[in-house]
Design an enzyme around this catalytic site. Structure first.
Site, PDB file in Angstrom:
ATOM      1  N   GLY A   3       0.816  -1.211   0.000  1.00 44.26           N
ATOM      2  CA  GLY A   3       0.000   0.000   0.000  1.00 44.26           C
ATOM      3  C   GLY A   3       0.849   1.259   0.000  1.00 44.26           C
ATOM      4  O   GLY A   3       1.911   1.330  -0.614  1.00 44.26           O
ATOM      5  N   SER A   4       0.367   2.264   0.746  1.00 45.82           N
ATOM      6  CA  SER A   4       0.979   3.603   0.660  1.00 45.82           C
ATOM      7  C   SER A   4       2.398   3.663   1.205  1.00 45.82           C
ATOM      8  O   SER A   4       3.133   4.613   0.914  1.00 45.82           O
ATOM      9  CB  SER A   4       0.103   4.612   1.406  1.00 45.82           C
ATOM     10  OG  SER A   4      -1.141   4.764   0.756  1.00 45.82           O
TER      11      SER A   4
END
Length: 596
Positions: free
Chosen positions: A313-314
């Site tokens: 993810g981020s």
């Protein structure tokens, strides 16, 4: 002569006239002596020629002591020498009632079991009746106790009871219980390694023992006869880890508390030295006690931070920005328009909060964790070049590490990645491919150390009082330029200063970081759960460590990297600063040029 004879007669003595001995008698005596001497020579010859080997063997048994190895293993220590795993001598107590005899008893005396039971009751902490039940009707080979300590064994030896045997054996103990279970693993009851380093480094953990034979005197004192060089030498080497007990304690405590509080499936903490690749902490929750492993589910026996994959993810966005800088498709002072929605190949992609953020510089892209901004940035990069860069990072390669069971990540094939625009688009915000938490920590170490891929490891090597053997590591590979990574590190600092990682702020210290809240799919299609993470690099003015926290499937509302992972990271960072005696930060990001 006449006078003497007359006097002897008068006194009543019987006088016997001397006469020479018979030659017959001499012959009999001579024959008997010859017979005896011949028998003696025959016996000596018999012994020397026919019984010599047998008698030599019996003599060796009496005159020598043979010590066979117990099969012990090397101790495992933390980086400061504190015991993590150790072999201790334990004893089994065997009874042979038909040989029961006390010191001073005459030969052939056999004591009753009840008499022996009374003497053994105190050191065994058992009642006389219980010991008698153990004896039963057996005349030999009765096991009375197991796991006796050296002190208890000495008490029993002092009793001097014949028919009582103490059998020594090594027992593996883990003084810190569950603290290092995920890393060290355990031995089963048959001393077979089942998990962790005990399994992966089994051969290295076995002590080099040998059978020794010593000549001894009547009192058992070793004699300097036929002693070979090195007979008294012992293998004193121990396996030393890079982990720190103090930091591990905090990591296990905090991640366990957070997993419980958020009803999460599991969690992990990694603390890595960015220059050497040494891991100072590797903690997982839930865990188990290796001293009582049979009480736990086997699913807990693996270290998921190196054995299971997840979509980062981020937390992968800083890596992507470094790739974009490296390829020259963006410049440090550039901007991007985040209008809240972007369509790629017919697929609509939005921000985590579905809101637009307007014109953003690249530091702000990380601060607000803009998915749309990242898609537009990475779309500037040719898909083939993007895929090759990901391959260069070793996304899908088996990591070079001494951690047991480490697995390679997964990325789509070049054909799919290049020909389907959605693949590089979702990869821009850390989805569509998978890596282990350990790989993510390694990649953030690369951002912090100036672009070098170091080897994550937890063993320093074999250490002893007089010799040591250090772990050999592959040479670090320069993958990115220091200029690109230095710029991204500066952007990550703003995330902690005023972005989603603000709760990780420690007064007086410059810290960079990035939160992540990745959608998680159980079947490859439906993203119905999430995985929350946070990664920090510190201190920014002189980077030394990366701290990664990942919590899998928190169940409560408002579960994000900022709410679930950041609080754990802050506690660990505060402890790390104290343990490593890191002074408060000074200067700005330009100081990184000296390190580069």
């Amino acid at each position: 002569m006449t006078n003497f004879n007359s006097r002897d007669k008068r006194m009543g003595f019987k006088v016997k006239t001397l006469s020479p001995l018979s030659g017959y008698r001499f012959r009999i005596v001579f024959f008997i002596l010859c017979l005896g001497l011949g028998g003696l020579f025959f016996r000596v010859g018999w012994i020397q020629l026919l019984q010599s080997e047998e008698l030599k063997a019996k003599a060796r048994v009496v005159q020598t002591e043979k010590k066979s190895p117990l099969g012990t293993r090397r101790s495992i220590l933390d980086r400061n020498g504190k015991l993590v795993a150790i072999d201790e001598k334990r004893f089994k107590l065997w009874a042979h009632p038909r040989y029961f005899n006390f010191p001073g008893d005459s030969y052939g005396t056999v004591r009753k079991p009840v008499e022996v039971a009374k003497l053994l009751s105190l050191p065994l902490s058992k009642s006389v009746d219980d010991i008698l039940k153990d004896f039963g009707n057996y005349s030999s080979g009765v096991k009375l106790a197991d796991g006796l300590t050296q002190e208890k064994a000495n008490e029993i030896k002092k009793l001097g009871i014949s028919g009582i045997d103490l059998e020594a054996y090594p027992q593996r103990l883990y003084p810190h219980g569950s603290l290092f279970a995920n890393v060290v693993g355990f031995l089963d009851l048959d001393r077979r390694p089942q998990a962790g380093l005990e399994l992966s480094l089994d051969r290295k953990l076995r002590r080099l023992e040998k059978t020794s034979v010593l000549s001894k005197g009547a009192d058992g004192t070793p004699l300097p006869i036929g002693i070979k060089r090195g007979v008294f030498d012992e293998d004193q080497l121990n396996l030393q880890l890079t982990l720190d007990v103090r930091l591990q304690e905090v990591a296990v405590k905090e991640i366990s508390k957070q997993v419980k509080e958020w009803n999460a499936k599991k969690g992990v903490v990694i603390v890595m030295n960015i220059d050497s690749g040494e891991l100072l902490a590797l903690a997982s929750a839930p865990s188990y006690d290796p001293n009582k492993y049979w009480e736990y589910s086997p699913s807990l026996f693996k270290e998921w931070s190196v054995q299971e994959l997840f979509e980062p993810g981020s937390t992968f966005k800083p890596i992507n920005l470094a790739l974009a800088l490296e390829e020259g498709v963006i410049n440090p002072n550039g901007e991007i328009n985040d209008d809240g929605l972007v369509t790629v190949g017919g697929w609509p992609l939005s921000n985590w909060d579905r809101n637009p953020n307007g014109i953003l510089n690249f530091a702000e892209v990380l601060q607000v964790s803009s998915n749309v901004g990242m898609v537009k940035i990475m779309r500037k990069l040719n898909p083939t070049s993007y895929w090759q860069r990901l391959k260069q990072l070793g996304i899908d390669e088996m990591p070079e590490t001494d951690l047991p069971g480490a697995v390679a990540g997964h990325i789509k094939s070049k054909q799919i990645f290049v020909n389907q625009p959605i693949e590089p688009a979702v990869a821009s915000f850390g989805q569509g491919f998978s890596i282990t938490p350990l790989k993510l920590a390694q990649l953030h170490a690369l951002i912090a150390n100036g672009g070098k891929l170091v080897t994550p490891h937890i063993t320093k090597g074999l250490k002893g009082d007089y010799q040591s053997f250090s772990t050999r590591l592959p040479e670090s590979k320069q993958v990115l330029t220091p200029e690109a990574t230095k710029t991204v590190l500066g952007w990550m600092e703003t995330v902690v200063e005023k972005g989603s990682g603000i709760e990780a702020t420690v007064p007086g210290y410059r810290i960079g970081g990035k939160t992540g809240t990745a959608q998680k799919s159980q079947d490859g299609k439906n993203y119905d759960s999430k995985i929350c993470s946070f990664v920090a690099s510190l201190p920014i003015d002189d980077p030394r460590f990366v701290v990664l926290v990942v919590v899998d499937e928190p169940q409560k509302p408002f579960a994000y990297g900022s709410t679930v992972a950041v609080p754990v990271a802050k506690k660990i960072i505060e402890t790390l600063l104290v343990i490593e005696q890191i002074p408060p930060s000074t200067g700005r990001i330009e100081n990184l040029a000296k390190k580069s």
